[in-house]
Scaffold this active site. Structure first.
Site, PDB file in Angstrom:
ATOM      1  N   GLU A 183       9.125   8.524   2.502  1.00  0.00           N
ATOM      2  CA  GLU A 183       9.898   8.571   4.005  1.00  0.00           C
ATOM      3  C   GLU A 183      10.468   7.187   4.749  1.00  0.00           C
ATOM      4  O   GLU A 183      11.069   8.251   5.119  1.00  0.00           O
ATOM      5  CB  GLU A 183       9.123  10.089   4.501  1.00  0.00           C
ATOM      6  N   LYS A 184      10.010   6.767   4.488  1.00  0.00           N
ATOM      7  CA  LYS A 184      10.864   5.232   5.589  1.00  0.00           C
ATOM      8  C   LYS A 184      12.237   5.554   5.191  1.00  0.00           C
ATOM      9  O   LYS A 184      12.734   4.863   6.436  1.00  0.00           O
ATOM     10  CB  LYS A 184       9.767   3.881   4.983  1.00  0.00           C
ATOM     11  N   GLN A 188      18.098   7.481   2.477  1.00  0.00           N
ATOM     12  CA  GLN A 188      18.020   7.391   0.776  1.00  0.00           C
ATOM     13  C   GLN A 188      17.079   8.888  -0.052  1.00  0.00           C
ATOM     14  O   GLN A 188      17.753   9.793  -0.869  1.00  0.00           O
ATOM     15  CB  GLN A 188      16.898   6.221   0.102  1.00  0.00           C
ATOM     16  N   SER A 219       0.910  -1.179  -0.221  1.00  0.00           N
ATOM     17  CA  SER A 219       0.332   0.005  -0.036  1.00  0.00           C
ATOM     18  C   SER A 219       0.838   1.039  -0.252  1.00  0.00           C
ATOM     19  O   SER A 219       0.397   2.504  -0.428  1.00  0.00           O
ATOM     20  CB  SER A 219      -1.168   0.160   0.886  1.00  0.00           C
ATOM     21  N   HIS A 229       3.863   1.787  -1.576  1.00  0.00           N
ATOM     22  CA  HIS A 229       4.350   2.431  -3.404  1.00  0.00           C
ATOM     23  C   HIS A 229       3.011   2.054  -3.887  1.00  0.00           C
ATOM     24  O   HIS A 229       2.764   3.256  -4.562  1.00  0.00           O
ATOM     25  CB  HIS A 229       4.528   0.619  -3.888  1.00  0.00           C
ATOM     26  N   ARG A 237       9.975  -6.417   2.749  1.00  0.00           N
ATOM     27  CA  ARG A 237      10.487  -7.186   3.423  1.00  0.00           C
ATOM     28  C   ARG A 237       9.787  -7.772   5.063  1.00  0.00           C
ATOM     29  O   ARG A 237       9.993  -8.712   5.182  1.00  0.00           O
ATOM     30  CB  ARG A 237      11.635  -6.713   4.115  1.00  0.00           C
ATOM     31  N   GLN A 276      22.788  -2.781  -5.386  1.00  0.00           N
ATOM     32  CA  GLN A 276      22.420  -2.487  -3.973  1.00  0.00           C
ATOM     33  C   GLN A 276      22.011  -2.663  -2.817  1.00  0.00           C
ATOM     34  O   GLN A 276      22.541  -2.742  -1.748  1.00  0.00           O
ATOM     35  CB  GLN A 276      21.170  -0.707  -4.123  1.00  0.00           C
TER      36      GLN A 276
END
Length: 282
Positions: A150-151, A155, A35, A37, A189, A61
């Site tokens: 923003e998690k 990055q 959700s 994404h 994950r 990465q």
């Protein structure tokens, strides 16, 4: 819904869209969509006439080969999810050689020290891989705007720096963290968590919320010690790091300075699954 697996095919279509002066919004992902994404895709659709979503598990990465091997790959399910929210989305799901050519190799970047903090301390080379793949994808998709959650706050800051370094004409849009009802930050994950870990992992956000509540009255040193104590005897969650840092340059804070913005960042292992989260403190 259009699926592109070949770089040349997507580039040809993008060239046609650019000639029509249509704005392109881009959501780069590694698949196993959730959700969070989909919220990015919805925002991209709101802001742009065209939305491109990439689904590509980027090998450069991952500094942990086991993590790369176990990363979920669910293209059919991802396509179904996207179709349910946006019929006209363009999906780019290439093989590594379509992105990198013969060799998937990361470029070495100087992100002004952003890459050396937090995640950079525990995942050497990770942000070089992130920067390299996004440079390639931005060159292929040529988006007007690109959307990131923003998690992965560190990055997000690095992607903004990448655009500055490479002088790319793309606006980077940060979107709020999307959470499960338990408070756990949504991540691909999370699907790897077993039932015990799923029950235990919301503690991560509970700890962050308490840090935010106490930030005005307790010192950085006191908060660091308190967080460490919360995980010291936890049988299901192992703290990798907790840091309070400047929200702009990501430098670790030793004390609070008036007028500066701070965020708390955390990484925790639930078994072999690594979970990260963060929260604005002021």
């Amino acid at each position: 819904m259009e699926l592109y697996t070949k770089r040349r095919d997507l580039e040809a279509e993008v060239a046609k869209l650019k000639k029509q002066n249509l704005d392109i919004g881009f959501v780069p992902t590694m698949g196993a969509l959730h959700s969070g994404h989909l919220a990015l895709v919805k925002q991209a659709a709101k802001d742009n006439e065209i939305v491109v979503v990439s689904i590509f598990v980027n090998p450069t990465q991952f500094n942990n080969k086991a993590d790369l091997a176990h990363y979920p790959r669910t293209l059919k399910e991802d396509m179904d999810l996207l179709t349910n929210i946006l019929e006209t989305v363009m999906v780019f799901a290439p093989a590594p050689e379509e992105v990198y050519g013969e060799e998937a190799k990361a470029t070495s970047y100087d992100f002004g020290g952003l890459e050396l903090e937090m995640e950079g301390k525990f995942r050497p080379g990770h942000f070089n891989g992130v920067g390299t793949v996004l440079k390639h994808l931005f060159d292929i998709v040529k988006p007007d705007r690109a959307y990131f959650g923003e998690k992965d706050y560190q990055q997000l800051q690095i992607v903004k720096k990448l655009v500055e370094i490479e002088k790319m004409a793309v606006q980077i849009i940060g979107c709020p963290i999307y959470r499960e009802s338990s408070g756990l930050a949504l991540s691909s994950r999370n699907t790897r968590l077993n039932s015990v870990q799923t029950k235990a992992s919301p503690k991560i956000y509970e700890v962050l919320k308490q840090v935010k509540e106490d930030f005005g009255t307790k010192s950085v040193e006191e908060l660091n010690a308190w967080v460490s104590e919360q995980f010291s005897d936890d049988p299901d969650l192992k703290l990798e790091y907790f840091e309070i840092a400047n929200a702009i340059n990501l430098k670790t804070a030793k004390r609070k300075n008036k007028g500066e913005e701070y965020r708390a960042f955390i990484a925790v292992f639930a078994g072999e699954v690594r979970l990260i989260d963060n929260i604005a403190l002021n």
